[in-house]
Structures are given as structure tokens and as C-alpha cells.
Design a protein around this motif. Sequence first.
Motif, PDB file in Angstrom:
ATOM      1  N   TYR A 147       0.785   5.463   0.804  1.00  0.00           N
ATOM      2  CA  TYR A 147       0.058   6.566   1.428  1.00  0.00           C
ATOM      3  C   TYR A 147       0.887   7.841   1.298  1.00  0.00           C
ATOM      4  O   TYR A 147       2.121   7.796   1.304  1.00  0.00           O
ATOM      5  CB  TYR A 147      -0.172   6.296   2.920  1.00  0.00           C
ATOM      6  CG  TYR A 147      -1.098   5.143   3.215  1.00  0.00           C
ATOM      7  CD1 TYR A 147      -0.612   3.836   3.271  1.00  0.00           C
ATOM      8  CD2 TYR A 147      -2.455   5.345   3.441  1.00  0.00           C
ATOM      9  CE1 TYR A 147      -1.456   2.772   3.539  1.00  0.00           C
ATOM     10  CE2 TYR A 147      -3.309   4.283   3.715  1.00  0.00           C
ATOM     11  CZ  TYR A 147      -2.801   3.002   3.757  1.00  0.00           C
ATOM     12  OH  TYR A 147      -3.639   1.946   4.021  1.00  0.00           O
TER      13      TYR A 147
ATOM     14  N   GLN B 171      -1.476  -3.774   8.472  1.00  0.00           N
ATOM     15  CA  GLN B 171      -0.433  -3.226   7.620  1.00  0.00           C
ATOM     16  C   GLN B 171       0.749  -2.765   8.473  1.00  0.00           C
ATOM     17  O   GLN B 171       0.578  -2.175   9.532  1.00  0.00           O
ATOM     18  CB  GLN B 171      -0.994  -2.052   6.817  1.00  0.00           C
ATOM     19  CG  GLN B 171      -2.081  -2.490   5.841  1.00  0.00           C
ATOM     20  CD  GLN B 171      -2.749  -1.335   5.141  1.00  0.00           C
ATOM     21  OE1 GLN B 171      -2.163  -0.270   4.971  1.00  0.00           O
ATOM     22  NE2 GLN B 171      -3.988  -1.546   4.715  1.00  0.00           N
TER      23      GLN B 171
ATOM     24  N   PHE C 207      -4.695   7.621   1.531  1.00  0.00           N
ATOM     25  CA  PHE C 207      -4.439   6.409   0.775  1.00  0.00           C
ATOM     26  C   PHE C 207      -4.235   6.731  -0.700  1.00  0.00           C
ATOM     27  O   PHE C 207      -5.026   7.478  -1.294  1.00  0.00           O
ATOM     28  CB  PHE C 207      -5.617   5.449   0.954  1.00  0.00           C
ATOM     29  CG  PHE C 207      -5.630   4.294   0.004  1.00  0.00           C
ATOM     30  CD1 PHE C 207      -6.520   4.276  -1.059  1.00  0.00           C
ATOM     31  CD2 PHE C 207      -4.748   3.242   0.158  1.00  0.00           C
ATOM     32  CE1 PHE C 207      -6.549   3.217  -1.940  1.00  0.00           C
ATOM     33  CE2 PHE C 207      -4.767   2.179  -0.725  1.00  0.00           C
ATOM     34  CZ  PHE C 207      -5.669   2.168  -1.782  1.00  0.00           C
TER      35      PHE C 207
ATOM     36  N   LEU D 234       4.619   7.011   2.373  1.00  0.00           N
ATOM     37  CA  LEU D 234       4.770   5.818   3.192  1.00  0.00           C
ATOM     38  C   LEU D 234       4.277   4.592   2.450  1.00  0.00           C
ATOM     39  O   LEU D 234       3.220   4.621   1.815  1.00  0.00           O
ATOM     40  CB  LEU D 234       3.994   5.971   4.499  1.00  0.00           C
ATOM     41  CG  LEU D 234       4.532   7.011   5.475  1.00  0.00           C
ATOM     42  CD1 LEU D 234       3.517   7.299   6.567  1.00  0.00           C
ATOM     43  CD2 LEU D 234       5.831   6.533   6.102  1.00  0.00           C
TER      44      LEU D 234
ATOM     45  N   TYR E 258       0.850  -1.185   0.000  1.00  0.00           N
ATOM     46  CA  TYR E 258       0.000   0.000   0.000  1.00  0.00           C
ATOM     47  C   TYR E 258       0.889   1.240   0.000  1.00  0.00           C
ATOM     48  O   TYR E 258       1.941   1.244   0.632  1.00  0.00           O
ATOM     49  CB  TYR E 258      -0.864   0.051   1.265  1.00  0.00           C
ATOM     50  CG  TYR E 258      -1.649  -1.212   1.530  1.00  0.00           C
ATOM     51  CD1 TYR E 258      -1.039  -2.321   2.096  1.00  0.00           C
ATOM     52  CD2 TYR E 258      -3.002  -1.279   1.228  1.00  0.00           C
ATOM     53  CE1 TYR E 258      -1.755  -3.480   2.342  1.00  0.00           C
ATOM     54  CE2 TYR E 258      -3.726  -2.438   1.478  1.00  0.00           C
ATOM     55  CZ  TYR E 258      -3.091  -3.529   2.039  1.00  0.00           C
ATOM     56  OH  TYR E 258      -3.804  -4.676   2.287  1.00  0.00           O
TER      57      TYR E 258
ATOM     58  N   PHE F 196       4.344  -0.551   8.288  1.00  0.00           N
ATOM     59  CA  PHE F 196       4.857   0.573   7.510  1.00  0.00           C
ATOM     60  C   PHE F 196       6.377   0.653   7.503  1.00  0.00           C
ATOM     61  O   PHE F 196       7.047   0.269   8.475  1.00  0.00           O
ATOM     62  CB  PHE F 196       4.310   1.885   8.083  1.00  0.00           C
ATOM     63  CG  PHE F 196       2.874   2.129   7.739  1.00  0.00           C
ATOM     64  CD1 PHE F 196       1.862   1.492   8.438  1.00  0.00           C
ATOM     65  CD2 PHE F 196       2.526   3.000   6.715  1.00  0.00           C
ATOM     66  CE1 PHE F 196       0.527   1.707   8.115  1.00  0.00           C
ATOM     67  CE2 PHE F 196       1.197   3.231   6.392  1.00  0.00           C
ATOM     68  CZ  PHE F 196       0.199   2.575   7.092  1.00  0.00           C
TER      69      PHE F 196
ATOM     70  N   ASN G 261      -6.902  -1.155  -5.679  1.00  0.00           N
ATOM     71  CA  ASN G 261      -7.686  -0.016  -5.234  1.00  0.00           C
ATOM     72  C   ASN G 261      -6.848   1.237  -5.403  1.00  0.00           C
ATOM     73  O   ASN G 261      -5.611   1.170  -5.348  1.00  0.00           O
ATOM     74  CB  ASN G 261      -8.105  -0.193  -3.772  1.00  0.00           C
ATOM     75  CG  ASN G 261      -9.319   0.649  -3.388  1.00  0.00           C
ATOM     76  OD1 ASN G 261      -9.749   1.509  -4.147  1.00  0.00           O
ATOM     77  ND2 ASN G 261      -9.861   0.397  -2.208  1.00  0.00           N
TER      78      ASN G 261
ATOM     79  N   TRP H   1      -3.124   0.492  -3.768  1.00  0.00           N
ATOM     80  CA  TRP H   1      -2.976  -0.840  -3.180  1.00  0.00           C
ATOM     81  C   TRP H   1      -2.673  -1.823  -4.301  1.00  0.00           C
ATOM     82  O   TRP H   1      -3.409  -1.898  -5.286  1.00  0.00           O
ATOM     83  CB  TRP H   1      -4.250  -1.241  -2.442  1.00  0.00           C
ATOM     84  CG  TRP H   1      -4.314  -2.685  -2.021  1.00  0.00           C
ATOM     85  CD1 TRP H   1      -3.268  -3.496  -1.672  1.00  0.00           C
ATOM     86  CD2 TRP H   1      -5.488  -3.489  -1.914  1.00  0.00           C
ATOM     87  NE1 TRP H   1      -3.728  -4.744  -1.352  1.00  0.00           N
ATOM     88  CE2 TRP H   1      -5.079  -4.773  -1.477  1.00  0.00           C
ATOM     89  CE3 TRP H   1      -6.846  -3.259  -2.119  1.00  0.00           C
ATOM     90  CZ2 TRP H   1      -5.974  -5.811  -1.254  1.00  0.00           C
ATOM     91  CZ3 TRP H   1      -7.738  -4.287  -1.892  1.00  0.00           C
ATOM     92  CH2 TRP H   1      -7.306  -5.553  -1.474  1.00  0.00           C
TER      93      TRP H   1
END
Lengths: 112, 110
Positions: free
Chosen positions: B35, B99, B45, B90, B33, B101, B56, B48
Motif C-alpha cells: 500500500y 492483514q 492499494f 506499507l 500486500y 502491517f 491483484n 497483492w
Amino acid sequence: GNSVTQMEGPVTLSEEAFLTINCTYTATGYPSLFWYVQYPGEGLQLLLKATKADDKGSNKGFEATYRKETTSFHLEKGSVQVSDSAVYFCALRMDSSYKLIFGSGTRLLVRP
Amino acid sequence: EAGVTQSPTHLIKTRGQQATLRCSPISGHTSVYWYQQALGLGLQFLLWYDEGEERNRGNFPPRFSGRQFPNYSSELNVNALELEDSALYLCASSLVGPQHFGDGTRLSIL
């Protein structure tokens, strides 16, 4: 839409004080809830999580309980330390989308 | 166990240039993911990826794009950079659970 609301910061406490950071959410359905912590110059670290109503997440003295009736997930710690100074983010995730939706973050400053 | 690693740590670009940010997930994690953490805008967000496919996308213009490689690492590309793209980007990874990071790439646009 889905959203997370956190209390405005900064929160300034003396060492050994009791901490509460409020978090409420709006969601269509039943999200998983998370608290992440961000120390200066770093990424986010998962602090704790809860996946269903009445679950209590806990880690490193921090606790939060998933309250469906009040749509809340408040973070608490009985005795904070200087090393707890950081920014705390509340987040939700709907399993259908998997993305995290974050609150605006609450900065905590603990003084010796 | 090695965590999520991102490179570079810092990236300085000028308006109109293109930036490439890289992410290596935790071993065994198949989802990545992205961000954006911009000052005053919080954590938003972006994208993904799972099993090599985009699953997404957040509310960002098409000049934000990326891909996931067969080893599950990922790139985020930002074209035609604008001043407001300055932010901490991130990356997070997961398998089924929460999740995790990385420390981020700080992108500065001059």
C-alpha cells in the motif's frame, strides 16, 4: 465502487471522555470491516474486525458493531486515555479481491 | 512471533532513479500486500502477491512492480521515480484472516 467514509478530524477529547468515530461504507455485496490504528512513526495495527452483519468487534476497550441496515461500523470507547492518541482508519475488504479499502483516517488527540 | 518486517526504514532518491523496497511477512503467511500512504491521498492499494503470483493490482502505472519469492518475502520496485512517489510504503501479510502491517519504508524523492 466500494468506498469508506470517515468523519473528519482531528477529534480532541479530554482523558476519560467517551469516544465515537463514525464510519460508513458503500459496497456491492457483504464486506468484512476493520478498524486499524496508526501511532506516530509506525505502521498500522489491527484494532478490531467484524465479518458479518450484527457482529461486534472489540479490543482494548474499543468496540464497533457491523450495521448492515445503516452501512456503518462506528468505533466507540467509553473512557479514552492519552495513550489512545493516534490516527484511526476504518477499512473494508471484499473477499473477491482481498485488498483493503480505507477511509481517510481520523486523528484523535486526547489531552490529560 | 516476529511481525512483518520492512527494509529499509528510510530511502532517499532523486527523480528518475529506481527504488527497491523489501518485505518479510509473518511466518506462515503466504499473501503479501503493498500500500502507498501519500500525504493528502490516504492509503491506496498497490499490489497483492500470493504463492508467488501477482493476484491483484491497484490503479498505479506499470513503473510500480514487484515480485514474491519462494520464501514468501516480497520486493516492490519503483522505476523512473517522480516527486509524487514520495510516500510511506506499507507492506502487509496474511494467510486467511486479517492483514497485519509492517512499519513501512518512507521513500523521499528529491
